[in-house]
Design an enzyme around this catalytic site. Sequence first.
Site, mmCIF file in Angstrom:
data_model
loop_
_atom_site.group_PDB
_atom_site.id
_atom_site.type_symbol
_atom_site.label_atom_id
_atom_site.label_comp_id
_atom_site.label_asym_id
_atom_site.label_seq_id
_atom_site.Cartn_x
_atom_site.Cartn_y
_atom_site.Cartn_z
ATOM 1 N N GLU A 242 0.876 -1.174 0.000
ATOM 2 C CA GLU A 242 0.000 0.000 0.000
ATOM 3 C C GLU A 242 0.910 1.220 0.000
ATOM 4 O O GLU A 242 1.478 1.569 1.033
ATOM 5 C CB GLU A 242 -0.894 0.002 1.251
ATOM 6 C CG GLU A 242 -1.839 -1.171 1.354
ATOM 7 C CD GLU A 242 -2.922 -1.152 0.307
ATOM 8 O OE1 GLU A 242 -3.094 -0.130 -0.380
ATOM 9 O OE2 GLU A 242 -3.593 -2.182 0.161
ATOM 10 N N CYS A 276 -2.496 9.248 2.508
ATOM 11 C CA CYS A 276 -2.200 8.592 1.220
ATOM 12 C C CYS A 276 -3.273 8.919 0.204
ATOM 13 O O CYS A 276 -3.001 9.092 -0.981
ATOM 14 C CB CYS A 276 -2.054 7.089 1.404
ATOM 15 S SG CYS A 276 -3.406 6.316 2.286
HETATM 16 P P1 NDP Z 1 8.051 5.409 4.627
HETATM 17 O O1 NDP Z 1 8.089 4.726 3.326
HETATM 18 O O2 NDP Z 1 9.112 6.376 4.963
HETATM 19 O O3 NDP Z 1 8.048 4.327 5.808
HETATM 20 C C1 NDP Z 1 7.071 3.317 5.909
HETATM 21 C C2 NDP Z 1 7.546 2.257 6.875
HETATM 22 O O4 NDP Z 1 8.633 1.552 6.294
HETATM 23 C C3 NDP Z 1 8.056 2.804 8.189
HETATM 24 O O5 NDP Z 1 7.708 1.934 9.244
HETATM 25 C C4 NDP Z 1 9.534 2.825 7.967
HETATM 26 O O6 NDP Z 1 10.265 2.781 9.139
HETATM 27 C C5 NDP Z 1 9.715 1.536 7.194
HETATM 28 N N1 NDP Z 1 10.981 1.455 6.471
HETATM 29 C C6 NDP Z 1 11.829 2.438 6.090
HETATM 30 N N2 NDP Z 1 12.881 1.929 5.400
HETATM 31 C C7 NDP Z 1 12.684 0.600 5.343
HETATM 32 C C8 NDP Z 1 13.386 -0.480 4.754
HETATM 33 N N3 NDP Z 1 14.535 -0.293 4.080
HETATM 34 N N4 NDP Z 1 12.880 -1.728 4.864
HETATM 35 C C9 NDP Z 1 11.721 -1.949 5.506
HETATM 36 N N5 NDP Z 1 10.994 -0.961 6.095
HETATM 37 C C10 NDP Z 1 11.474 0.293 6.011
HETATM 38 O O7 NDP Z 1 6.606 6.052 4.693
HETATM 39 P P2 NDP Z 1 6.022 7.023 5.802
HETATM 40 O O8 NDP Z 1 6.083 6.381 7.143
HETATM 41 O O9 NDP Z 1 6.637 8.363 5.608
HETATM 42 O O10 NDP Z 1 4.473 7.082 5.373
HETATM 43 C C11 NDP Z 1 3.990 7.939 4.427
HETATM 44 C C12 NDP Z 1 3.779 7.217 3.123
HETATM 45 O O11 NDP Z 1 2.863 6.139 3.312
HETATM 46 C C13 NDP Z 1 3.153 8.107 2.061
HETATM 47 O O12 NDP Z 1 3.783 7.880 0.824
HETATM 48 C C14 NDP Z 1 1.706 7.618 2.018
HETATM 49 O O13 NDP Z 1 1.086 7.878 0.799
HETATM 50 C C15 NDP Z 1 1.863 6.168 2.299
HETATM 51 N N6 NDP Z 1 0.621 5.598 2.804
HETATM 52 C C16 NDP Z 1 -0.102 4.747 2.002
HETATM 53 C C17 NDP Z 1 -1.322 4.240 2.434
HETATM 54 C C18 NDP Z 1 -2.115 3.311 1.585
HETATM 55 O O14 NDP Z 1 -3.075 2.722 2.072
HETATM 56 N N7 NDP Z 1 -1.784 3.124 0.332
HETATM 57 C C19 NDP Z 1 -1.864 4.612 3.748
HETATM 58 C C20 NDP Z 1 -1.024 5.478 4.498
HETATM 59 C C21 NDP Z 1 0.173 5.951 4.027
HETATM 60 P P3 NDP Z 1 10.885 4.163 9.751
HETATM 61 O O15 NDP Z 1 9.718 5.087 9.933
HETATM 62 O O16 NDP Z 1 11.462 3.675 11.020
HETATM 63 O O17 NDP Z 1 11.880 4.662 8.729
#
Ligand code: NDP
Length: 497
Positions: A242, A276
Amino acid sequence: MPATTTINGSATTFEVRDPATGEVVGVYPIHTRADVDAAVAAARPAGTWWAALGFAERARRLDGWRGEIARGRAELAELIHREMGKPVSDAKLEIAMALEHLRWAARNAEKVLGRRSVRPSLLTANHAAAVEYLPYGVVGVIGPWNYPVFTPLGSVSFALAAGNAVVFKPSEYTPGVGRWLAEAFARVTPELPVFQVVTGLGDTGNALCRSAVGKISFTGSTATGKRVMAACAENLTPLLMECGGKDALIVDADADLAAAADAAVWGGLSNAGQTCLAVERVYVHTAVYDRFVAELVARARAIDAGTPESKIGPITMPKQVAVIRRHIEDAVERGARTLLGGIDGIRGQFVQPTILAEVPEDAAAITEETFGPTLTVTRVRDMDEAVELVNAGAYGLGSTVFARRDGARIAERLRAGGTSINAFVAHATIPTLPLGGVGGSGFGRVHGPDGLKEFAYAKSTTTQRFPSPLPLTTFRRGERTDAVVDALVAVLHGRAR
Ligand code: NDP
């Protein structure tokens, strides 16, 4: 990057700061690859035990968890507010929506996933056939911070209802919310670690992807999603993605303009645009463009950020402010008009509502996810042009159409996982409807029957009831059987045109 504590050259803890004040609101461990592997190892027997409880007992416990969350909602909402900055009232709304989906998952898991008989075909009529959907064992969930309850629970609730144990890695901005949810679950299921939380930064999420989980459900940005997919490829771990969006709202000539403007303002500015499914682009029929824009700007002007009473909070991630600034600056340099807000409206972590008109279609403010309280508004000559411009983007998450006569006709032409007609985001809130995207917005679905099936694999079982008069799968098959099969094929399929 949050501040970390280091021992022997390795970071062991990280700080969470209130984005409005900068105050430290929590310190959490950075779980290592070994910690994550240990959590997954502990989850495996817990998952076996949880699956064996059966649908009814799991539903009873999920109901108990729902009650725990509902009764603790004031505390949980306050925690969301402190960790990622949204107003408490929005946090409560998010919790309410998550609880609706949790209830639906618990009540419908057996109906969707339970064993059911299916009819065999003519050539296989001597078998009874059944299909059921079995849990993967342990599901790893990686969640974002913007809806730290609603979004991860869209996976966690459905994975648990399907009979899996879950190891959840919340965003580094909202680890306390993740831990709170797991503690609430442990109060109703204290026996084994069925739902665990591991905390840390990106490396901890990466470790979860490379661990022995049966599936990963990732919600986050498209860029991180690609890294997650690469890590999952190592073990061929299946994946639900997602990712981000660049959702549009379309206004037709016969639309209710007040309702459309209200939806655009809420859809674009609520949660400071950090949704999102946020409306980031608006395309308006030329016949009503001027009236709509006047209505939109008047409504948006009443919203501000930066005071305790404000309806929108700060930008949660410090680095996102630079992205928002770049999108606005780039659009203005390329000829866009600022109808409200703009660069001067950015102060520290707070961004005032911004509306840009006449933004070129290839500007970053149109093509990239901005994730701030900004809207572009564009005049179109007709709905064909609107559909074409909406579909030109790389993302395909949600979409909104305001139209009295042609809403359904416009909606079916939009390349997106969902469209809400004459309302914003309704399709994400109805528990029976799947939610997800296409293209850069990812693949797979949360919510509804599709969301349950994401966390289970289809298992087909047949039982031979009597020997077939036409034994097919044996070396004993003779010329007579071949001749009968040949004749049957001619009758059953030979006339198909
Ligand atoms: P990120 O992509 O920065 O992070 C998402 C998660 O992935 C966090 O828990 C993050 O941890 C983790 N992460 C980061 N690097 C890695 C890696 N290399 N391997 C595995 N996990 C990793 O997104 P955001 O948290 O900033 O969220 C915002 C984004 O989410 C927006 O693009 C939004 O559109 C999307 N989103 C989509 C939704 C949907 O239903 N389609 C719903 C809600 C949001 P850490 O924070 O510790 O870096």
